[in-house]
Design a protein around this motif. Structure first.
Motif, PDB file in Angstrom:
ATOM      1  N   ALA A  53       0.827  -1.206   0.000  1.00 23.57           N
ATOM      2  CA  ALA A  53       0.000   0.000   0.000  1.00 23.57           C
ATOM      3  C   ALA A  53       0.862   1.256   0.000  1.00 23.57           C
ATOM      4  O   ALA A  53       0.539   2.254  -0.661  1.00 23.57           O
ATOM      5  CB  ALA A  53      -0.921  -0.007   1.219  1.00 23.57           C
ATOM      6  N   TYR A  56       2.192   1.656  -3.487  1.00 22.91           N
ATOM      7  CA  TYR A  56       1.069   2.109  -4.320  1.00 22.91           C
ATOM      8  C   TYR A  56       0.860   3.614  -4.176  1.00 22.91           C
ATOM      9  O   TYR A  56       0.696   4.341  -5.161  1.00 22.91           O
ATOM     10  CB  TYR A  56      -0.184   1.343  -3.894  1.00 22.91           C
ATOM     11  CG  TYR A  56      -1.489   1.840  -4.458  1.00 22.91           C
ATOM     12  CD1 TYR A  56      -1.945   1.405  -5.699  1.00 22.91           C
ATOM     13  CD2 TYR A  56      -2.291   2.715  -3.721  1.00 22.91           C
ATOM     14  CE1 TYR A  56      -3.161   1.848  -6.200  1.00 22.91           C
ATOM     15  CE2 TYR A  56      -3.500   3.154  -4.215  1.00 22.91           C
ATOM     16  CZ  TYR A  56      -3.930   2.723  -5.455  1.00 22.91           C
ATOM     17  OH  TYR A  56      -5.142   3.169  -5.954  1.00 22.91           O
ATOM     18  N   LYS A  57       0.913   4.087  -2.920  1.00 21.76           N
ATOM     19  CA  LYS A  57       0.715   5.511  -2.668  1.00 21.76           C
ATOM     20  C   LYS A  57       1.890   6.346  -3.172  1.00 21.76           C
ATOM     21  O   LYS A  57       1.714   7.476  -3.633  1.00 21.76           O
ATOM     22  CB  LYS A  57       0.504   5.741  -1.172  1.00 21.76           C
ATOM     23  CG  LYS A  57       0.110   7.169  -0.817  1.00 21.76           C
ATOM     24  CD  LYS A  57      -0.244   7.273   0.660  1.00 21.76           C
ATOM     25  CE  LYS A  57      -0.722   8.677   1.005  1.00 21.76           C
ATOM     26  NZ  LYS A  57      -1.110   8.790   2.439  1.00 21.76           N
ATOM     27  N   ARG A  65      -4.944   7.841  -7.886  1.00 19.17           N
ATOM     28  CA  ARG A  65      -5.481   7.162  -6.706  1.00 19.17           C
ATOM     29  C   ARG A  65      -6.901   7.621  -6.406  1.00 19.17           C
ATOM     30  O   ARG A  65      -7.761   6.812  -6.026  1.00 19.17           O
ATOM     31  CB  ARG A  65      -4.584   7.395  -5.492  1.00 19.17           C
ATOM     32  CG  ARG A  65      -3.165   6.857  -5.635  1.00 19.17           C
ATOM     33  CD  ARG A  65      -2.478   6.724  -4.278  1.00 19.17           C
ATOM     34  NE  ARG A  65      -2.593   7.922  -3.466  1.00 19.17           N
ATOM     35  CZ  ARG A  65      -1.765   8.955  -3.513  1.00 19.17           C
ATOM     36  NH1 ARG A  65      -0.740   8.942  -4.365  1.00 19.17           N
ATOM     37  NH2 ARG A  65      -1.934   9.998  -2.727  1.00 19.17           N
ATOM     38  N   SER A 190      -4.145   1.988   1.616  1.00 23.27           N
ATOM     39  CA  SER A 190      -3.279   3.150   1.442  1.00 23.27           C
ATOM     40  C   SER A 190      -3.886   4.404   2.058  1.00 23.27           C
ATOM     41  O   SER A 190      -3.165   5.317   2.468  1.00 23.27           O
ATOM     42  CB  SER A 190      -3.016   3.390  -0.054  1.00 23.27           C
ATOM     43  OG  SER A 190      -4.175   3.858  -0.721  1.00 23.27           O
ATOM     44  N   LEU A 193      -2.951   4.570   6.042  1.00 23.93           N
ATOM     45  CA  LEU A 193      -1.566   4.425   6.486  1.00 23.93           C
ATOM     46  C   LEU A 193      -1.244   5.291   7.707  1.00 23.93           C
ATOM     47  O   LEU A 193      -0.697   4.783   8.696  1.00 23.93           O
ATOM     48  CB  LEU A 193      -0.607   4.755   5.328  1.00 23.93           C
ATOM     49  CG  LEU A 193      -0.508   3.693   4.229  1.00 23.93           C
ATOM     50  CD1 LEU A 193       0.321   4.215   3.057  1.00 23.93           C
ATOM     51  CD2 LEU A 193       0.095   2.401   4.765  1.00 23.93           C
TER      52      LEU A 193
END
Length: 246
Positions: A53, A56-57, A65, A190, A193
């Motif tokens: 995650a 991904y971010k 996103r 994400s 977090l």
């Protein structure tokens, strides 16, 4: 299709039979099992899911996103429409249907949340909330592998929503369907977090904190976000035939 129908029926029966397994005095009779699953989830999250995650971010720009989140939120609107109807919340169902149509068309398949920009309010509902609205109690608190906090009732509701109402379930290609679910999971992770780091640092017992927060949140959701004092929603007022709380 027949297999899905059997699974939906089994989930409803399970939720009804087990809704009384936990009393207000013992909302977590499965605590030993739950703590084991919680520890497994925490280990898996820190070792695999959280790093993915984070990557991904870090890799995808914010507009991309946001588009992914909007897409899955728009699909979830379809689930909300059905559950609002099941609770006779007709105005809310029409509002959610309007959001779905607007975002699916003008919002380019839901990638842009045009409805929110137009001030159309969200009314999210799931089948766990529907069961609670019609008097089905929480049942025992339950931690699901990878998915986290739930209850026996909400687990049954999740199965119904996933198999019967979620548009992703009707994608014919299993690989595409599974990839969509994994992407949705990573995208949601994400978004949390910073919150997960804060939970680990602030709570003396993160498991108990998450359990109590989840049960309170679900009680408020079933009560249409009107704060309630009890941890279980078993004693919430029952709806009348017009869909209003007594």
């Amino acid at each position: 299709m027949r297999t899905k129908s059997y699974a939906v029926i089994a989930s409803l029966v399970l939720a009804s039979l087990l809704s009384g397994c936990a009393s207000q005095a013992n909302k977590d009779p499965l605590e030993g099992l739950n703590r084991g699953v919680y520890k497994f989830n925490d280990t898996a999250d820190k070792a695999v899911i959280k790093p993915i995650a984070g990557a991904y971010k870090a890799v995808l720009p914010s507009p991309v996103r946001s588009g992914v989140s909007n897409f899955f939120n728009n699909l979830g609107t379809f689930v909300s429409v059905i559950n609002n109807l099941l609770q006779f919340k007709i105005d809310n169902a029409m509002s959610e249907a309007g959001r779905f149509v607007i975002n699916s068309t003008f919002g380019v398949a839901g990638l842009i949340d045009v409805a929110s920009k137009d001030g159309i309010e969200r009314h999210p509902e799931d089948f766990g909330q529907t069961l609670g609205y019609w008097g089905v109690g929480n049942g025992a608190y339950l931690v699901l592998p990878f998915l986290g906090p739930s209850t026996l009732r909400d687990t049954g509701g999740l199965v119904v929503d996933t198999l019967a109402f979620d548009p992703i379930s009707y994608v014919d290609n299993p690989r595409t369907r599974n990839q969509a679910r994994v992407l949705n999971l990573i995208d949601k992770r994400s978004q949390y977090l910073p919150a997960s780091d804060l939970l680990d640092d602030a709570a003396l017992d993160p498991y108990a904190f998450m359990r109590d927060a989840y049960l309170q949140r679900r009680a408020n959701q079933i009560n249409d976000n009107v704060s309630v004092d009890n941890d279980d929603d078993d004693d919430l007022p029952e709806p009348n035939v017009n869909g209003d709380k007594k």
